[in-house]
Design an enzyme around this catalytic site. Structure first.
Site, PDB file in Angstrom:
ATOM      1  N   PHE A  42       3.201  -1.819   8.756  1.00 38.79           N
ATOM      2  CA  PHE A  42       3.373  -1.978  10.209  1.00 38.79           C
ATOM      3  C   PHE A  42       3.429  -3.452  10.584  1.00 38.79           C
ATOM      4  O   PHE A  42       2.681  -4.266  10.032  1.00 38.79           O
ATOM      5  CB  PHE A  42       2.223  -1.309  10.963  1.00 38.79           C
ATOM      6  N   PHE A  67       0.313  -5.281  11.098  1.00 34.51           N
ATOM      7  CA  PHE A  67      -0.466  -5.647   9.910  1.00 34.51           C
ATOM      8  C   PHE A  67      -0.074  -7.051   9.415  1.00 34.51           C
ATOM      9  O   PHE A  67      -0.794  -7.662   8.631  1.00 34.51           O
ATOM     10  CB  PHE A  67      -0.292  -4.623   8.780  1.00 34.51           C
ATOM     11  N   HIS A 119      -0.479   0.046  16.317  1.00 32.91           N
ATOM     12  CA  HIS A 119       0.647   0.442  15.469  1.00 32.91           C
ATOM     13  C   HIS A 119       1.979   0.415  16.212  1.00 32.91           C
ATOM     14  O   HIS A 119       2.971   0.917  15.708  1.00 32.91           O
ATOM     15  CB  HIS A 119       0.421   1.849  14.899  1.00 32.91           C
ATOM     16  N   GLU A 149       0.835  -1.191   0.000  1.00 31.81           N
ATOM     17  CA  GLU A 149       0.000   0.000   0.000  1.00 31.81           C
ATOM     18  C   GLU A 149       0.875   1.249   0.000  1.00 31.81           C
ATOM     19  O   GLU A 149       1.762   1.391   0.840  1.00 31.81           O
ATOM     20  CB  GLU A 149      -0.906   0.000   1.247  1.00 31.81           C
ATOM     21  N   GLU A 177      -3.623  -7.080   3.114  1.00 35.68           N
ATOM     22  CA  GLU A 177      -2.348  -7.678   3.533  1.00 35.68           C
ATOM     23  C   GLU A 177      -2.256  -9.154   3.193  1.00 35.68           C
ATOM     24  O   GLU A 177      -1.218  -9.643   2.748  1.00 35.68           O
ATOM     25  CB  GLU A 177      -2.135  -7.477   5.039  1.00 35.68           C
TER      26      GLU A 177
END
Lengths: 324, 327
Positions: A81, A84, A127, A29, A58
């Site tokens: 991250f 993710f 995060h 992304e 993902e």
């Protein structure tokens, strides 16, 4: 040699490898814009076929990386991250690491997964978690987590040339760190630790951003007359057991510093290995310094308190020094 | 069912693929009941026309990804039944040297990129196979087989969308055999046709009769043409039926309970793809009866030889545990 930031070193590694090998491409992304600046500018040089913006998917993007890898390409998948990666778990745990073995050696998966790992920017639980320990537990996934620009560049280049799946974990908190990056091409082998500070009294083993925590603690300890050896593992899977055991044989004391939640942390694995292998050479019980066992908080004051700090490292070292 | 637009050699090719799958699966079912096979087996009996029709429309360079119910896909793509059977026995001579088993057979040399035991796990990988063709300007097409259950996985939605946004040469073949394990598909989704979901991703979605190998061949050939032309992916939903259970020996899990709808069971029997094709080939005199019999007995013999060879093959050496690891 020029002093470069971590971000610039990663950018160089990506660009150099993409220039060298047309099979190497990047997807994820916003890799074109470069949310994390390490992918910025690559689209302008390599175009949309080699720097592919994808939907926020993902699982599919990680799996597509696997599918491309088994068909002869060398994808770099940026999942942004570490947290993710949880969304892509099936493809990493069930497929990427297992495929070569499961299919009897018919294929291999030369895939690099990239993500920022851990805390330091007050972004809250979703995060800020460090996730490296999960992937250490998966057979046949290589995990690297370099702490300096120099190591970052050399290890990422090795990862891209590796014929196996490699998870490359970087950290936002290190993005602006600078170190001397050689002008000539160089590679750093996966699985080789680096002794960031030599010392004779205690071995502090760590990886990623906590290398700086350990170095800070070592400086303070030195003023007390305690000389700590700081080992930066750089690679978590495989990890350099030899370097760690050699160091402990010399110091007789072991402190593992790791930004993981405590249970089954990376530190747990290092500590268990040391306790099993060189018990008779230990002068004190092994110590672990990890995150507090709570979700990652938002407030900078609380976040700092969850992470291993210099004071925690110093306290752990003092514990080992109490046995003499 | 008609084959006016399909060459006779293709008809016979499809027929042989179906027959080979059927005889192989019958033997596997028997071996399982006799307690000769370790693990679980999920038979493809009743669904053969899908794999055969799809694979007959592909070249050897095109790739497929399969599921836990994958034996039929491997055979349809041209897999070697000896190496398959040995893998089912967990033997060293198997496709994966006994490390994969029934749910993980692959033959990369014929573009069979692996059976995946996780429902929906193969779709993203098939997108990657399509991506590699697109990246390399190759003519190759990537096919992904999956079931109705996988259409409810997040990976299905992510994969169709990703393949669509990049216009990748991927054909998504959903084998809707009416049940996700023991749960009727209609209880697990609020639509009749999974093919309708294609509209949400801006790609064509087609429903095809999974018992009619010619129809499957036809819709696949059209999807292949579209993919090779760079127009992107297609979703094909083949309405099919499994003749047997989710897995062999499922009675143990059911503990006396039942889940099959009687009307559906009757339809599965009436729409047996081998029966339909056999009748069609006979009635249309495509091959004389004696030649059909010879074909059948040759295949049955080959399967028996595969079983014998598998049985007589050695177990994998324990050292092989530490082979096929990091390069």
């Amino acid at each position: 040699m020029a002093r470069k930031t971590y971000v610039a070193a990663i950018q160089e590694a990506l660009a150099e490898e993409m220039r060298r090998d047309p099979r190497v491409f990047l997807m994820g992304e916003d890799v074109r814009i470069g949310v994390f600046p390490s992918t910025r500018g690559l689209h302008a040089e390599f175009g949309g076929k080699r720097v592919i913006d994808t939907p926020i998917s993902e699982l599919a993007v990680a799996g597509a990386g696997i599918g491309a890898a088994v068909n002869g390409l060398r994808p770099i998948v940026d999942l942004m991250f570490g947290t993710f990666l949880y969304l892509a778990f099936d493809q990493i745990a069930n497929q990427a690491g297992a495929m070569r073995f499961m299919y009897g050696g018919q294929t291999n998966v030369p895939l690099v997964l990239m993500a920022q790992n851990g805390a330091g920017s007050s972004a809250g639980h979703h995060h800020s978690q460090a996730v490296h320990q999960f992937f250490m537990n998966m057979p046949q996934i290589k995990v690297i987590m370099p702490s300096t620009p120099t190591d970052g560049k050399g290890l990422l280049k090795s990862a891209i040339r590796d014929d196996n799946p490699v998870l490359f974990l970087h950290s936002l908190s290190l993005g602006g760190k600078r170190s001397d990056v050689p002008e000539n091409e160089y590679l750093i082998p996966i699985g080789e630790a680096d002794i960031k500070r030599a010392g004779s009294d205690v071995t502090i083993c760590t990886v990623g951003p906590t290398v700086y925590t350990a170095l800070g603690a070592a400086k303070t300890l030195s003023r007390e007359g305690i000389e700590a050896e700081v080992i930066d593992l750089r690679s978590l899977s495989p990890w350099d057991k030899g370097a760690v055991l050699d160091s402990v044989a010399k110091t007789g004391r072991f402190v593992a510093v790791d930004e993981s939640f405590p249970s089954c942390s990376a530190a747990s694995e290092w500590a268990a290995t040391v306790a099993e292998a060189v018990f008779s050479q230990l002068k004190a019980p092994v110590q672990r310094v990890t995150n507090k066992d709570v979700p990652m908080p938002f407030s900078p004051a609380l976040e700092k308190a969850v992470l291993p700090g210099e004071a925690d490292v110093i306290a752990a070292v003092h514990k080992t020094m109490a046995y003499s | 069912m008609h084959h006016q637009d399909i060459a006779v050699d293709v008809v016979l090719d499809i027929y042989q693929r179906i027959l080979r799958i059927r005889r192989f699966e019958e033997a596997v079912g028997l071996l399982f009941r006799q307690g000769q096979l370790p693990g679980f087996v999920h038979l493809y009996i009743g669904e053969e026309a899908v794999a055969a029709g799809v694979c007959a429309a592909l070249t050897d360079e095109d790739t497929i990804i399969s599921t836990h119910r994958g034996h039929g896909h491997v055979i349809a793509k041209g897999g070697d039944i000896k190496r398959m059977m040995a893998e089912l026995f967990g033997k060293a001579t198997g496709y994966c040297k006994g490390k994969g088993g029934s749910m993980h057979i692959a033959d990369f040399d014929i573009g069979m990129l692996g059976a995946i035991g996780i429902v929906g796990g193969g779709l993203p990988i098939a997108v990657g196979a399509g991506l590699s063709a697109w990246y390399s300007n190759s003519n190759r097409v990537s096919v992904c087989f999956f079931g109705d259950g996988a259409a409810n996985e997040g990976s299905f939605h992510e994969s169709l969308n990703l393949a669509s946004t990049l216009a990748l040469p991927v054909i998504f073949v959903c084998e809707n055999n009416q049940y996700g394990e023991f749960t009727p598909a209609q209880n697990a989704m609020n639509i009749t046709d999974i093919a309708d979901r294609a509209a949400g991703y801006g790609i064509p979605g087609l429903v095809a009769d999974g018992a009619d190998a010619f129809e499957i061949y036809r819709v696949t050939a059209a999807a292949v043409e579209r993919a090779r032309a760079g127009a992107g992916p297609t979703l094909i939903e083949a309405k099919t039926h499994r003749r047997g259970g989710h897995a062999e020996g499922e009675e143990a899990f059911l503990a006396g309970q039942t889940y099959r709808d009687e009307a559906e069971t009757a339809e599965a029997q009436a729409k047996d793809p081998l029966l339909l094709l056999h009748n069609y080939v006979s009635e249309n005199k495509i091959l004389p009866a004696n030649q059909l019999e010879t074909l059948d007995s040759n295949i049955t013999q080959a399967v028996a030889e595969a079983v014998e060879a598998a049985r007589n093959s050695p177990d994998p050496a324990l050292e092989s545990l530490f082979e096929d690891l990091w390069l």
